[in-house]
Design an enzyme around this catalytic site. Structure first.
Site, mmCIF file in Angstrom:
data_model
loop_
_atom_site.group_PDB
_atom_site.id
_atom_site.type_symbol
_atom_site.label_atom_id
_atom_site.label_comp_id
_atom_site.label_asym_id
_atom_site.label_seq_id
_atom_site.Cartn_x
_atom_site.Cartn_y
_atom_site.Cartn_z
ATOM 1 C CE LYS A 74 -0.826 -39.935 45.251
ATOM 2 N NZ LYS A 74 -0.320 -40.682 44.094
ATOM 3 N N GLY A 75 -4.568 -34.223 45.133
ATOM 4 C CA GLY A 75 -4.899 -33.089 44.252
ATOM 5 C C GLY A 75 -4.802 -31.714 44.881
ATOM 6 C CD GLU A 84 -11.097 -32.360 46.689
ATOM 7 O OE1 GLU A 84 -9.847 -32.323 46.716
ATOM 8 O OE2 GLU A 84 -11.733 -33.414 46.565
ATOM 9 C CG ASP A 85 -8.408 -31.496 43.430
ATOM 10 O OD1 ASP A 85 -9.518 -31.780 43.941
ATOM 11 O OD2 ASP A 85 -7.748 -32.330 42.780
ATOM 12 C CG ASP A 119 -16.463 -33.341 38.144
ATOM 13 O OD1 ASP A 119 -16.907 -32.488 37.377
ATOM 14 O OD2 ASP A 119 -16.206 -34.503 37.789
ATOM 15 C CE LYS A 128 -14.059 -29.960 35.409
ATOM 16 N NZ LYS A 128 -13.763 -31.362 35.026
ATOM 17 C CG PHE A 140 -10.037 -33.908 32.644
ATOM 18 C CD1 PHE A 140 -10.822 -34.433 33.668
ATOM 19 C CD2 PHE A 140 -8.669 -34.102 32.696
ATOM 20 C CE1 PHE A 140 -10.256 -35.136 34.723
ATOM 21 C CE2 PHE A 140 -8.089 -34.815 33.741
ATOM 22 C CZ PHE A 140 -8.890 -35.331 34.744
ATOM 23 C CB VAL A 141 -8.522 -28.309 34.221
ATOM 24 C CG1 VAL A 141 -9.412 -27.473 33.323
ATOM 25 C CG2 VAL A 141 -9.207 -28.534 35.569
ATOM 26 C CG ASP A 193 -4.263 -36.933 38.838
ATOM 27 O OD1 ASP A 193 -5.263 -36.441 39.404
ATOM 28 O OD2 ASP A 193 -4.151 -38.149 38.614
ATOM 29 N NE ARG A 237 -1.172 -36.237 41.604
ATOM 30 C CZ ARG A 237 -2.477 -36.410 41.826
ATOM 31 N NH1 ARG A 237 -3.248 -35.357 41.983
ATOM 32 N NH2 ARG A 237 -2.997 -37.613 41.871
HETATM 33 P P1 IMP Z 1 -16.455 -35.391 42.472
HETATM 34 O O1 IMP Z 1 -16.742 -36.391 43.537
HETATM 35 O O2 IMP Z 1 -17.115 -35.774 41.182
HETATM 36 O O3 IMP Z 1 -16.766 -33.978 42.858
HETATM 37 O O4 IMP Z 1 -14.921 -35.546 42.137
HETATM 38 C C1 IMP Z 1 -13.945 -34.708 42.574
HETATM 39 C C2 IMP Z 1 -12.606 -35.282 42.228
HETATM 40 O O5 IMP Z 1 -12.564 -35.672 40.844
HETATM 41 C C3 IMP Z 1 -11.507 -34.251 42.394
HETATM 42 O O6 IMP Z 1 -10.937 -34.300 43.670
HETATM 43 C C4 IMP Z 1 -10.533 -34.672 41.331
HETATM 44 O O7 IMP Z 1 -9.646 -35.662 41.832
HETATM 45 C C5 IMP Z 1 -11.346 -35.313 40.253
HETATM 46 N N1 IMP Z 1 -11.602 -34.379 39.131
HETATM 47 C C6 IMP Z 1 -12.785 -33.884 38.745
HETATM 48 N N2 IMP Z 1 -12.663 -33.077 37.682
HETATM 49 C C7 IMP Z 1 -11.337 -33.039 37.392
HETATM 50 C C8 IMP Z 1 -10.549 -32.344 36.391
HETATM 51 O O8 IMP Z 1 -11.029 -31.587 35.534
HETATM 52 N N3 IMP Z 1 -9.209 -32.585 36.436
HETATM 53 C C9 IMP Z 1 -8.619 -33.399 37.350
HETATM 54 N N4 IMP Z 1 -9.310 -34.050 38.296
HETATM 55 C C10 IMP Z 1 -10.656 -33.880 38.312
HETATM 56 MG MG MG Z 2 -8.433 -35.806 43.215
#
Ligand code: IMP
Ligand code: MG
Length: 180
Positions: free
Chosen positions: A43-44, A99-100, A103, A131, A152-153, A159, A165
């Site tokens: 949903k992000g 994608e939002d 990370d 990030k 963490f944002v 969310d 959100r």
């Molecule tokens: P990754 O697989 O570690 O890159 O995770 C990405 C997902 O983690 C994103 O789609 C978010 O849902 C969540 N995420 C990572 N960092 C944050 C943050 O700072 N705030 C909110 N959601 C985050």
């Molecule tokens: Mg997400």
């Protein structure tokens, strides 16, 4: 809701300007494409997606995917489960994943591998936030709104435990609110 935010990282205006910039680049880069499918990762990315697509001045098809990655409430593990797959057959199409935030990159690495196996003509990623310090998987967004520090944002679609959100800005959540 606003009381839980330590500070605003990106204002509504900064986000708006950046979304237009990204959309202009996308409009230009896909000039020769007649099969662009823009995919929202629920949903992000929903808020970003809604704003972005309306600034892309090309014929596009829209589709949605819902994935859940196991992990704690603040990070993902890279083990991804598809909750809702695409409706559109992306074979031979130009696919842009929206994608939002990237990370560790593990969620998108998994997703890209899965979608690449369906033989799209091209596959790119547009992430509003990145990030880079936290990256584990070898993957970078093709379009990136903002690189942000390892904090963490929430807001503008992002969310914490399904909350925040609907904030119009992106803010750093007060650390005392994490239930670590
Ligand atoms: P990754 O697989 O570690 O890159 O995770 C990405 C997902 O983690 C994103 O789609 C978010 O849902 C969540 N995420 C990572 N960092 C944050 C943050 O700072 N705030 C909110 N959601 C985050
Ligand atoms: Mg997400």
């Amino acid at each position: 809701m606003h009381d839980d935010i330590e500070r605003i990282l990106l204002s509504k205006e900064e986000i708006k300007t950046k979304v237009k910039e990204l959309a202009d680049r996308i409009t230009e880069d896909y000039e020769d494409s007649d099969s662009l499918v823009v995919v929202c990762i629920l949903k992000g990315a929903s808020v970003f997606f809604a704003d972005l697509i309306r600034k892309i001045n090309r014929q596009v098809q829209l589709d949605f995917m819902s994935i859940s990655s196991y992990g704690d409430s603040r990070s993902s593990s890279g083990v991804v489960q598809i909750r809702k797959d695409l409706d559109i057959n992306i074979y031979g199409k130009d696919v842009l994943i929206v994608e939002d935030i990237m990370d560790s990159g593990q969620t998108l690495a998994y997703l890209c591998e899965m979608l690449a196996a369906r033989d799209p003509s091209s596959l790119k990623i547009c992430a509003l936030l990145d990030k880079p310090e936290r990256r584990i998987a070898d993957i970078q967004p093709d379009y990136c709104g903002f690189q942000i520090p390892d904090e963490f944002v929430v807001g503008y679609g992002l969310d914490f435990a399904e909350k925040y959100r609907n904030l119009e800005y992106i803010g750093v959540l007060k650390p005392e609110l994490y239930s670590d």
